[in-house]
Write a protein that holds these residues in place. Sequence first.
Motif, PDB file in Angstrom:
ATOM      1  N   GLN A 341       0.833  -1.207   0.000  1.00 13.97           N
ATOM      2  CA  GLN A 341       0.000   0.000   0.000  1.00 13.97           C
ATOM      3  C   GLN A 341       0.871   1.261   0.000  1.00 13.97           C
ATOM      4  O   GLN A 341       0.600   2.205  -0.733  1.00 13.97           O
ATOM      5  CB  GLN A 341      -0.855  -0.005   1.257  1.00 13.97           C
ATOM      6  CG  GLN A 341      -2.240   0.534   1.049  1.00 13.97           C
ATOM      7  CD  GLN A 341      -3.048   0.198   2.285  1.00 13.97           C
ATOM      8  OE1 GLN A 341      -3.222  -0.973   2.634  1.00 13.97           O
ATOM      9  NE2 GLN A 341      -3.495   1.219   2.971  1.00 13.97           N
ATOM     10  N   SER A 342       1.904   1.249   0.824  1.00  9.93           N
ATOM     11  CA  SER A 342       2.814   2.401   0.867  1.00  9.93           C
ATOM     12  C   SER A 342       3.432   2.646  -0.491  1.00  9.93           C
ATOM     13  O   SER A 342       3.592   3.787  -0.921  1.00  9.93           O
ATOM     14  CB  SER A 342       3.955   2.161   1.843  1.00  9.93           C
ATOM     15  OG  SER A 342       3.482   2.180   3.131  1.00  9.93           O
ATOM     16  N   GLU A 345       1.189   4.341  -2.761  1.00  8.68           N
ATOM     17  CA  GLU A 345       0.970   5.743  -2.396  1.00  8.68           C
ATOM     18  C   GLU A 345       2.199   6.611  -2.622  1.00  8.68           C
ATOM     19  O   GLU A 345       2.147   7.825  -2.443  1.00  8.68           O
ATOM     20  CB  GLU A 345       0.544   5.835  -0.925  1.00  8.68           C
ATOM     21  CG  GLU A 345      -0.899   5.393  -0.735  1.00  8.68           C
ATOM     22  CD  GLU A 345      -1.244   5.145   0.703  1.00  8.68           C
ATOM     23  OE1 GLU A 345      -0.476   5.551   1.583  1.00  8.68           O
ATOM     24  OE2 GLU A 345      -2.296   4.545   0.930  1.00  8.68           O
TER      25      GLU A 345
END
Length: 349
Positions: A341-342, A345
């Motif tokens: 997820q990081s 992003e």
Amino acid sequence: MIVSLIKHATPAQIDEVADRIRSFGFRLHQSPGAERSVMGAIGVGGDLTACLESLRALPQVERAVPISAPYKFVSREYREHRTVVRIPSPAGPIDIGGDDPVVMAGPCSVESEAQIMETAERVAAAGARILRGGAFKPRTSPYEFQGLAEDGLALLARARERTGLAIVTEVMTDSDVALVEQYTDLFQVGSRNMQNFALLKALGRSRRPVLLKRGLSSTIKEWLMAAEYVVGHGNPNVIFCERGIRTFETATRNTCDLAAVPLLNELTHLPVIVDPSHATGKRSLVPAVARAAIAIGADGLMVEAHPAPEKAWSDGAQSLSLDEFDGMMRMLESYRELWRQSRLELAYA
Ligand code: PEP
Ligand code: MN
């Protein structure tokens, strides 16, 4: 400056641009893997404005712009896409900055064949892909163990043969680069040498990748400029390693600047990993900081692990036992989703 050429520029047109850049006193820099149609150039003393104007007058030049960051080749202005640093290993290439975080683990110092072999086998089984171990040790006291030097390098190479792990080890001086290069897959520049400019230039001339640890009291900008020495001298494969910085706080060995990870991802295209061992100096804190580093999308970790930390010749207090390392690796599995997820992003992919 960055000069982008039109899509169908001929080799003669490309050469014309290169000659013109050189005629203004600038040095060309072609990063391997980069498109031929994008050229970088730097230099001191050349007339930048005149050069840019002259280049823009050429029909094959689409765009010619200055790079405003003081660190040119490591900046995102220079390269839009993330650099993946590829490290060779007997088990196949390892990509740092790719689709998985990579863990480097091992003792602070190589001490003996038995110690490095046991560590290598156990960290490999737990999922590490690169074996760390110092053979040249930068010790605060001249009376402390200084490393096994070339004997230590040979033991690392034997551990690589046995386990298929790649190896990373520290090089402290430019005069040792040729020797360490014969053994290692990845050079480590330690904190104390982050601004050893002769060493950085020598590593710039090497083809092996470089892990650049953050200096004890270095700013992000100084760290980026140190990487610029390596890249500007011809070696594009640099990985940053946040290992904590010295602050007023003494409860931990250093203060871990985790914000450096997303910040570097904004400022540079190069990968960044975290060393929770030197960042904390305390074994009990290592797994938590490692989890945090993975959760914010660090490209990997460097962790000290030892078969008997209480007997380690250096950095025992911050070294995990091999069982603890195994436990930490299992725990990190459940952080993979956060890592992905990081990465999504990140300001850019
Ligand atoms: C090490 O990795 O053992 C080491 C000496 O690290 P640093 O340069 O970060 O202090
Ligand atoms: Mn250490």
